[in-house]
Scaffold this motif. Structure first.
Motif, PDB file in Angstrom:
ATOM      1  N   VAL A   1       0.853  -1.201   0.000  1.00 32.66           N
ATOM      2  CA  VAL A   1       0.000   0.000   0.000  1.00 32.66           C
ATOM      3  C   VAL A   1       0.887   1.248   0.000  1.00 32.66           C
ATOM      4  N   PHE A   2       0.898   1.943  -1.110  1.00 32.80           N
ATOM      5  CA  PHE A   2       1.719   3.158  -1.258  1.00 32.80           C
ATOM      6  C   PHE A   2       0.838   4.367  -0.955  1.00 32.80           C
ATOM      7  N   THR A   3       0.690   4.671   0.322  1.00 29.66           N
ATOM      8  CA  THR A   3      -0.265   5.721   0.702  1.00 29.66           C
ATOM      9  C   THR A   3       0.132   7.095   0.173  1.00 29.66           C
ATOM     10  N   ASP A   4       1.429   7.304  -0.082  1.00 32.72           N
ATOM     11  CA  ASP A   4       1.879   8.627  -0.527  1.00 32.72           C
ATOM     12  C   ASP A   4       1.903   8.775  -2.043  1.00 32.72           C
ATOM     13  N   ILE A   5       1.425   7.750  -2.759  1.00 31.18           N
ATOM     14  CA  ILE A   5       1.363   7.842  -4.220  1.00 31.18           C
ATOM     15  C   ILE A   5      -0.112   7.812  -4.630  1.00 31.18           C
ATOM     16  N   ALA A   6      -0.649   8.999  -4.868  1.00 28.74           N
ATOM     17  CA  ALA A   6      -2.087   9.118  -5.137  1.00 28.74           C
ATOM     18  C   ALA A   6      -2.453   8.522  -6.495  1.00 28.74           C
ATOM     19  N   ASN A   7      -1.545   8.660  -7.456  1.00 30.55           N
ATOM     20  CA  ASN A   7      -1.836   8.193  -8.813  1.00 30.55           C
ATOM     21  C   ASN A   7      -0.682   7.299  -9.293  1.00 30.55           C
ATOM     22  N   PRO A   8      -0.762   5.986  -9.043  1.00 27.61           N
ATOM     23  CA  PRO A   8       0.339   5.090  -9.414  1.00 27.61           C
ATOM     24  C   PRO A   8       0.690   5.127 -10.900  1.00 27.61           C
ATOM     25  N   ALA A   9      -0.321   5.236 -11.769  1.00 25.95           N
ATOM     26  CA  ALA A   9      -0.048   5.258 -13.219  1.00 25.95           C
ATOM     27  C   ALA A   9       0.814   6.469 -13.585  1.00 25.95           C
ATOM     28  N   ALA A  10       0.470   7.624 -13.023  1.00 26.12           N
ATOM     29  CA  ALA A  10       1.248   8.845 -13.292  1.00 26.12           C
ATOM     30  C   ALA A  10       2.644   8.726 -12.697  1.00 26.12           C
ATOM     31  N   PHE A  11       2.737   8.123 -11.512  1.00 26.10           N
ATOM     32  CA  PHE A  11       4.044   7.951 -10.869  1.00 26.10           C
ATOM     33  C   PHE A  11       4.944   7.068 -11.734  1.00 26.10           C
ATOM     34  N   LYS A  12       4.373   5.969 -12.245  1.00 25.78           N
ATOM     35  CA  LYS A  12       5.166   5.049 -13.073  1.00 25.78           C
ATOM     36  C   LYS A  12       5.615   5.738 -14.370  1.00 25.78           C
ATOM     37  N   ARG A  13       4.739   6.568 -14.916  1.00 30.42           N
ATOM     38  CA  ARG A  13       5.135   7.342 -16.113  1.00 30.42           C
ATOM     39  C   ARG A  13       6.322   8.240 -15.790  1.00 30.42           C
ATOM     40  N   GLY A  14       6.244   8.915 -14.659  1.00 29.28           N
ATOM     41  CA  GLY A  14       7.339   9.794 -14.244  1.00 29.28           C
ATOM     42  C   GLY A  14       8.630   9.027 -14.020  1.00 29.28           C
ATOM     43  N   TYR A  15       8.505   7.838 -13.451  1.00 29.49           N
ATOM     44  CA  TYR A  15       9.676   6.990 -13.189  1.00 29.49           C
ATOM     45  C   TYR A  15      10.319   6.586 -14.526  1.00 29.49           C
ATOM     46  N   ARG A  16       9.476   6.220 -15.493  1.00 26.05           N
ATOM     47  CA  ARG A  16      10.023   5.817 -16.806  1.00 26.05           C
ATOM     48  C   ARG A  16      10.698   7.003 -17.505  1.00 26.05           C
ATOM     49  N   GLU A  17      10.170   8.197 -17.269  1.00 25.20           N
ATOM     50  CA  GLU A  17      10.830   9.391 -17.829  1.00 25.20           C
ATOM     51  C   GLU A  17      12.206   9.585 -17.206  1.00 25.20           C
ATOM     52  N   LEU A  18      12.319   9.296 -15.909  1.00 28.06           N
ATOM     53  CA  LEU A  18      13.628   9.370 -15.251  1.00 28.06           C
ATOM     54  C   LEU A  18      14.591   8.354 -15.879  1.00 28.06           C
ATOM     55  N   LEU A  19      14.086   7.149 -16.148  1.00 22.18           N
ATOM     56  CA  LEU A  19      14.927   6.136 -16.799  1.00 22.18           C
ATOM     57  C   LEU A  19      15.400   6.627 -18.168  1.00 22.18           C
ATOM     58  N   ASP A  20      14.483   7.219 -18.924  1.00 24.56           N
ATOM     59  CA  ASP A  20      14.836   7.689 -20.263  1.00 24.56           C
ATOM     60  C   ASP A  20      15.877   8.809 -20.215  1.00 24.56           C
ATOM     61  N   ALA A  21      15.889   9.533 -19.115  1.00 24.12           N
ATOM     62  CA  ALA A  21      16.809  10.671 -18.979  1.00 24.12           C
ATOM     63  C   ALA A  21      18.061  10.312 -18.172  1.00 24.12           C
ATOM     64  N   ILE A  22      18.262   9.026 -17.872  1.00 20.83           N
ATOM     65  CA  ILE A  22      19.356   8.624 -16.985  1.00 20.83           C
ATOM     66  C   ILE A  22      20.711   9.056 -17.544  1.00 20.83           C
ATOM     67  N   ALA A  23      21.590   9.453 -16.632  1.00 21.71           N
ATOM     68  CA  ALA A  23      22.926   9.915 -17.025  1.00 21.71           C
ATOM     69  C   ALA A  23      23.817   8.709 -17.316  1.00 21.71           C
ATOM     70  N   ALA A  24      23.615   8.102 -18.477  1.00 20.63           N
ATOM     71  CA  ALA A  24      24.380   6.904 -18.837  1.00 20.63           C
ATOM     72  C   ALA A  24      24.473   6.793 -20.351  1.00 20.63           C
TER      73      ALA A  24
END
Length: 215
Positions: free
Chosen positions: A158-181
């Protein structure tokens, strides 16, 4: 080259399916195992998440791993509440890691200490998996063992601090796409994702040996 988040997902798809369809997880989700098996699995999670989260503070400022360190993802406190519910207040006294769990946690610790890109691989496979497939486990656990909905026993999921998991996962994937590598490092991270699934699969195998279905 595909977006890195796509490449990483596609490359680890096979292992992901293997982990989800392991005998232990199938038996657990099929309601064929008792709550003791669920508790033992939860104990193993504690060791892996301790390894991930004990390193988080030190990696916060790292250019590669830092952007992924998000307080709303942290799970150790929730796992500890679940274990207190499952095992009682003195749950720490007989807590033990399976050999496969020790190997998994050690690999996470090693990456955290020496290779931020590898740490991201483990971070991704665990937390994004929990946000997605973890919800199926929570639902089954509530129905099979009668835990209160989103209450003690399933708080890990239960991720009480993540109101919108779908949006959070999108944001996480954007971080992956922008990774410094660079591309070579990205391939190494993908390979480490595969290794993370293998390490997780080994934990499932050992749990399966510990909780075989009686013939």
């Amino acid at each position: 080259m595909d977006a890195f988040s796509t490449a990483i997902r596609v490359a680890s798809h096979e292992q992901h399916t293997e982990a989800e369809t392991s005998t232990f997880m199938s038996d657990l989700l099929g309601g064929r195992l008792g709550v003791a098996a669920y508790a033992r699995y939860t104990e193993q999670l504690w060791f892996v998440y301790r390894a991930l989260e004990d390193a988080a503070e030190a990696l916060k400022g790292d250019p590669v791993a830092g952007p992924f360190i998000r307080p709303e993802l942290m799970r150790v406190a929730q796992i500890e509440r679940d274990l207190a519910h499952l095992r009682g207040a003195r749950w720490r006294e007989d807590l033990s890691a399976l050999p496969a769990t020790r190997a998994y946690a050690a690999r996470v610790e090693d990456c955290a200490a020496t290779w931020p890109g590898g740490y991201v691989a483990h971070h991704y496979t665990r937390y994004l998996g929990d946000l997605s497939g973890g919800q199926l486990i929570r639902d089954k656990a509530e129905r099979t063992w009668g835990f209160a909905r989103k209450g003690d026993g399933v708080r890990f999921y239960v991720f009480t601090d993540i109101a919108n998991p779908a949006a959070f996962k999108r944001g996480y994937r954007e971080l992956l796409d922008a990774i410094a590598a660079d591309d070579l490092e990205k391939q190494r991270i993908i390979d480490e994702c595969k290794r993370a699934f293998e390490l997780n699969g080994a934990v499932f195998r050992e749990l399966g040996e510990q909780f075989p279905l009686s013939a």
